[in-house]
Write a protein that holds these residues in place. Structure first.
Motif, PDB file in Angstrom:
ATOM      1  N   ILE A 156       0.834  -1.200   0.000  1.00 12.55           N
ATOM      2  CA  ILE A 156       0.000   0.000   0.000  1.00 12.55           C
ATOM      3  C   ILE A 156       0.874   1.257   0.000  1.00 12.55           C
ATOM      4  CG2 ILE A 156      -1.637   1.344   1.381  1.00 12.55           C
ATOM      5  CD1 ILE A 156      -3.056  -0.839   0.053  1.00 12.55           C
ATOM      6  N   GLU A 157       1.942   1.242   0.778  1.00 15.19           N
ATOM      7  CA  GLU A 157       2.873   2.377   0.784  1.00 15.19           C
ATOM      8  C   GLU A 157       3.468   2.594  -0.594  1.00 15.19           C
ATOM      9  OE1 GLU A 157       5.282   2.862   4.764  1.00 15.19           O
ATOM     10  OE2 GLU A 157       5.235   0.736   4.218  1.00 15.19           O
ATOM     11  N   GLU A 158       3.889   1.522  -1.232  1.00 14.64           N
ATOM     12  CA  GLU A 158       4.515   1.633  -2.552  1.00 14.64           C
ATOM     13  C   GLU A 158       3.527   2.096  -3.609  1.00 14.64           C
ATOM     14  OE1 GLU A 158       7.860  -1.837  -1.643  1.00 14.64           O
ATOM     15  OE2 GLU A 158       6.081  -2.308  -2.845  1.00 14.64           O
ATOM     16  N   ALA A 159       2.294   1.617  -3.516  1.00 14.84           N
ATOM     17  CA  ALA A 159       1.263   2.079  -4.450  1.00 14.84           C
ATOM     18  C   ALA A 159       0.966   3.557  -4.231  1.00 14.84           C
ATOM     19  CB  ALA A 159      -0.003   1.250  -4.279  1.00 14.84           C
ATOM     20  N   ASN A 160       0.920   3.971  -2.971  1.00  8.34           N
ATOM     21  CA  ASN A 160       0.643   5.365  -2.649  1.00  8.34           C
ATOM     22  C   ASN A 160       1.714   6.296  -3.219  1.00  8.34           C
ATOM     23  OD1 ASN A 160      -0.953   7.362  -1.206  1.00  8.34           O
ATOM     24  ND2 ASN A 160       0.755   7.525   0.226  1.00  8.34           N
ATOM     25  N   ARG A 161       2.970   5.847  -3.165  1.00 11.48           N
ATOM     26  CA  ARG A 161       4.089   6.669  -3.611  1.00 11.48           C
ATOM     27  C   ARG A 161       4.538   6.339  -5.031  1.00 11.48           C
ATOM     28  NH1 ARG A 161       5.607  11.469  -1.108  1.00 11.48           N
ATOM     29  NH2 ARG A 161       4.754  11.357   1.000  1.00 11.48           N
ATOM     30  N   PHE A 162       3.785   5.510  -5.748  1.00 10.51           N
ATOM     31  CA  PHE A 162       4.127   5.219  -7.136  1.00 10.51           C
ATOM     32  C   PHE A 162       4.228   6.543  -7.892  1.00 10.51           C
ATOM     33  CE2 PHE A 162       2.589   4.142 -11.504  1.00 10.51           C
ATOM     34  CZ  PHE A 162       3.706   3.396 -11.892  1.00 10.51           C
ATOM     35  N   PRO A 163       5.356   6.818  -8.552  1.00  9.40           N
ATOM     36  CA  PRO A 163       5.603   8.172  -9.053  1.00  9.40           C
ATOM     37  C   PRO A 163       4.846   8.570 -10.313  1.00  9.40           C
ATOM     38  CG  PRO A 163       7.426   6.734  -9.625  1.00  9.40           C
ATOM     39  CD  PRO A 163       6.506   5.932  -8.736  1.00  9.40           C
ATOM     40  N   VAL A 179      -5.471   4.674  -2.199  1.00 15.54           N
ATOM     41  CA  VAL A 179      -4.160   5.201  -2.581  1.00 15.54           C
ATOM     42  C   VAL A 179      -4.040   5.412  -4.081  1.00 15.54           C
ATOM     43  CG1 VAL A 179      -2.986   4.271  -0.562  1.00 15.54           C
ATOM     44  CG2 VAL A 179      -3.087   2.892  -2.650  1.00 15.54           C
ATOM     45  N   SER A 180      -5.136   5.273  -4.813  1.00 16.45           N
ATOM     46  CA  SER A 180      -5.086   5.551  -6.250  1.00 16.45           C
ATOM     47  C   SER A 180      -5.274   7.043  -6.487  1.00 16.45           C
ATOM     48  CB  SER A 180      -6.158   4.744  -6.992  1.00 16.45           C
ATOM     49  OG  SER A 180      -7.458   5.093  -6.562  1.00 16.45           O
ATOM     50  N   ASP A 181      -4.667   7.523  -7.560  1.00 14.11           N
ATOM     51  CA  ASP A 181      -4.811   8.939  -7.921  1.00 14.11           C
ATOM     52  C   ASP A 181      -6.184   9.225  -8.503  1.00 14.11           C
ATOM     53  OD1 ASP A 181      -2.029   9.594  -7.318  1.00 14.11           O
ATOM     54  OD2 ASP A 181      -1.560   8.372  -9.063  1.00 14.11           O
ATOM     55  N   VAL A 182      -6.710   8.265  -9.229  1.00 15.38           N
ATOM     56  CA  VAL A 182      -8.051   8.380  -9.799  1.00 15.38           C
ATOM     57  C   VAL A 182      -8.769   7.059  -9.548  1.00 15.38           C
ATOM     58  CG1 VAL A 182      -9.430   8.766 -11.878  1.00 15.38           C
ATOM     59  CG2 VAL A 182      -7.221   9.917 -11.624  1.00 15.38           C
ATOM     60  N   ALA A 183      -9.978   7.132  -8.984  1.00 18.72           N
ATOM     61  CA  ALA A 183     -10.777   5.935  -8.718  1.00 18.72           C
ATOM     62  C   ALA A 183     -12.105   6.046  -9.456  1.00 18.72           C
ATOM     63  CB  ALA A 183     -11.015   5.773  -7.216  1.00 18.72           C
ATOM     64  N   LEU A 184     -12.362   5.068 -10.326  1.00 23.86           N
ATOM     65  CA  LEU A 184     -13.587   5.028 -11.113  1.00 23.86           C
ATOM     66  C   LEU A 184     -14.386   3.798 -10.697  1.00 23.86           C
ATOM     67  CD1 LEU A 184     -11.957   5.543 -14.641  1.00 23.86           C
ATOM     68  CD2 LEU A 184     -12.604   7.307 -12.988  1.00 23.86           C
ATOM     69  N   ALA A 185     -15.704   3.904 -10.648  1.00 20.16           N
ATOM     70  CA  ALA A 185     -16.512   2.764 -10.227  1.00 20.16           C
ATOM     71  C   ALA A 185     -17.821   2.710 -10.983  1.00 20.16           C
ATOM     72  CB  ALA A 185     -16.795   2.835  -8.724  1.00 20.16           C
ATOM     73  N   THR A 186     -18.330   1.499 -11.137  1.00 20.97           N
ATOM     74  CA  THR A 186     -19.694   1.340 -11.617  1.00 20.97           C
ATOM     75  C   THR A 186     -20.633   1.494 -10.417  1.00 20.97           C
ATOM     76  OG1 THR A 186     -19.418  -1.053 -11.359  1.00 20.97           O
ATOM     77  CG2 THR A 186     -19.184  -0.150 -13.582  1.00 20.97           C
ATOM     78  N   GLU A 187     -21.871   1.863 -10.694  1.00 24.71           N
ATOM     79  CA  GLU A 187     -22.788   2.173  -9.608  1.00 24.71           C
ATOM     80  C   GLU A 187     -23.162   0.952  -8.773  1.00 24.71           C
ATOM     81  OE1 GLU A 187     -26.081   4.054 -11.454  1.00 24.71           O
ATOM     82  OE2 GLU A 187     -26.881   2.215 -12.373  1.00 24.71           O
ATOM     83  N   ASN A 188     -22.901  -0.253  -9.281  1.00 28.15           N
ATOM     84  CA  ASN A 188     -23.218  -1.459  -8.503  1.00 28.15           C
ATOM     85  C   ASN A 188     -22.076  -1.893  -7.587  1.00 28.15           C
ATOM     86  OD1 ASN A 188     -21.375  -2.463 -10.339  1.00 28.15           O
ATOM     87  ND2 ASN A 188     -22.544  -4.300 -10.841  1.00 28.15           N
ATOM     88  N   CYS A 189     -20.971  -1.166  -7.563  1.00 28.44           N
ATOM     89  CA  CYS A 189     -19.838  -1.550  -6.726  1.00 28.44           C
ATOM     90  C   CYS A 189     -20.135  -1.245  -5.257  1.00 28.44           C
ATOM     91  CB  CYS A 189     -18.577  -0.818  -7.164  1.00 28.44           C
ATOM     92  SG  CYS A 189     -17.059  -1.446  -6.408  1.00 28.44           S
ATOM     93  N   ARG A 190     -19.704  -2.152  -4.380  1.00 28.90           N
ATOM     94  CA  ARG A 190     -19.879  -1.977  -2.942  1.00 28.90           C
ATOM     95  C   ARG A 190     -18.516  -1.829  -2.275  1.00 28.90           C
ATOM     96  NH1 ARG A 190     -24.869  -1.148  -0.975  1.00 28.90           N
ATOM     97  NH2 ARG A 190     -24.745  -2.674   0.720  1.00 28.90           N
ATOM     98  N   VAL A 236      -4.519   4.494 -11.526  1.00 26.42           N
ATOM     99  CA  VAL A 236      -5.976   4.534 -11.666  1.00 26.42           C
ATOM    100  C   VAL A 236      -6.541   3.194 -11.229  1.00 26.42           C
ATOM    101  CG1 VAL A 236      -7.918   4.856 -13.261  1.00 26.42           C
ATOM    102  CG2 VAL A 236      -5.773   6.102 -13.638  1.00 26.42           C
ATOM    103  N   THR A 237      -7.566   3.212 -10.376  1.00 29.21           N
ATOM    104  CA  THR A 237      -8.275   1.981 -10.044  1.00 29.21           C
ATOM    105  C   THR A 237      -9.641   1.994 -10.719  1.00 29.21           C
ATOM    106  OG1 THR A 237      -8.964   3.015  -7.948  1.00 29.21           O
ATOM    107  CG2 THR A 237      -7.139   1.438  -7.864  1.00 29.21           C
ATOM    108  N   VAL A 238      -9.986   0.850 -11.307  1.00 27.39           N
ATOM    109  CA  VAL A 238     -11.286   0.656 -11.948  1.00 27.39           C
ATOM    110  C   VAL A 238     -12.042  -0.356 -11.089  1.00 27.39           C
ATOM    111  CG1 VAL A 238     -12.484  -0.102 -14.028  1.00 27.39           C
ATOM    112  CG2 VAL A 238     -10.335   1.178 -14.218  1.00 27.39           C
ATOM    113  N   LEU A 239     -13.092   0.102 -10.438  1.00 29.07           N
ATOM    114  CA  LEU A 239     -13.718  -0.647  -9.343  1.00 29.07           C
ATOM    115  C   LEU A 239     -15.090  -1.163  -9.755  1.00 29.07           C
ATOM    116  CD1 LEU A 239     -12.786   2.101  -6.773  1.00 29.07           C
ATOM    117  CD2 LEU A 239     -11.519  -0.025  -7.175  1.00 29.07           C
ATOM    118  N   GLU A 240     -15.206  -2.487  -9.741  1.00 31.05           N
ATOM    119  CA  GLU A 240     -16.472  -3.135 -10.083  1.00 31.05           C
ATOM    120  C   GLU A 240     -16.793  -4.188  -9.027  1.00 31.05           C
ATOM    121  OE1 GLU A 240     -16.699  -3.710 -14.712  1.00 31.05           O
ATOM    122  OE2 GLU A 240     -14.601  -3.970 -14.098  1.00 31.05           O
TER     123      GLU A 240
END
Length: 267
Positions: free
Chosen positions: A93-100, A121-132, A104-108
């Motif tokens: 998680i630390e390494e992902a947070n500081r990835f230079p 820790v993603s810079d941009v988080a996208l999700a479909t409306e059915n994601c929990r 982007v996370t795509v969340l379904e």
């Protein structure tokens, strides 16, 4: 192909590394090999100038159901071993947070526990409306040991306390409202269209400037003050006098795209 290779899939597309968590039968729960594979991808991509961004998603319609509890069972109750396994995920998680570069996370489907942490820790988080979304650890007698600080940083103390202490699941609309994610889309087609828009914008960003900006933004909450601003001024001077800065400012004046921009008109 090794287990580590098959458990996380990756494919380069126009400067973007598409990374897929590939344990669909386990709802992409993270085990040791998956953590190692992701760490290797982050390290290699940070050093690879051809990679402009990483997109992280899950196979089979689910992003990630969290950590694989069977990993804990394999330690046979050895507290030192359990702590080491848990801490390895925190290192990821630390390494992902500081990835230079851009992450982007795509969340379904679901982003639970460790998957929730990766979204945070993603810079941009996208999700479909059915994601929990949930931090369900307390419901099974555990604690969100490695993700809690990053959750607080992402959504604030009040919301983190509510979700961590109840384990309650929220939908994508609520996740958007509290600042966990940036966009909610109605279906997979709309999600891919939004991702294309984000990546087109990312390709117009100057790579070195983007990296310095990410560091500045991440450092700002804990170190705001003269020292941070002094360093930012020095970094700005370095940026504007660098070849990248010279090209970018010339392109702006000449009303053209800079050399690193691959697609589309200036935003």
């Amino acid at each position: 192909m090794t287990e580590q290779d098959s458990i996380v899939l990756s494919e380069m597309r126009d400067g973007v590394l598409m990374v897929t968590l590939n344990r669909p039968k386990a709802r992409n729960a993270m085990n040791g090999p998956m953590v190692t594979a992701l760490q290797n991808i982050l390290k290699d991509s940070a050093e690879d100038v051809s990679v402009r961004a990483i997109v992280l998603r899950g196979a089979g319609g689910t992003f990630c159901a969290g950590g694989d509890i069977s990993d804990m069972a394999a330690t046979a109750g050895d507290k030192t071993a359990i702590a080491a396994v848990n801490r390895r995920f925190g290192t990821l998680i630390e390494e992902a947070n500081r990835f230079p570069k851009l992450l982007v996370t795509v969340l379904e489907g679901a982003a639970m526990g460790g998957g929730f942490g990766l979204a945070c820790v993603s810079d941009v988080a996208l999700a479909t409306e059915n994601c929990r979304f949930a931090m369900p650890e307390v419901a099974i007698g555990l604690i969100p040991a490695q993700i809690a600080p990053f959750v607080v940083q992402r959504i604030g103390l009040a919301q983190a306390r509510y979700l961590a202490l109840t384990g309650i699941a929220i939908d994508a609309g609520e996740a958007y409202r509290i600042g966990l994610i940036h966009h909610v889309e109605t279906d997979a087609s709309a999600l891919e269209a939004r991702l294309d828009t984000i990546l087109a914008a990312a390709r117009r960003a100057a790579p070195n400037a983007q990296q310095k900006t990410k560091t500045l933004v991440l450092d700002s909450p804990g170190t705001f003050g003269p020292d941070l601003l002094n360093q930012a001024a020095a970094d700005f001077a370095e940026a504007i006098t660098s070849p990248e800065g010279a090209e970018g400012t010339a392109a702006f004046v000449e009303k053209r795209l800079p050399s690193w921009a691959e697609n589309g008109d200036r935003a």
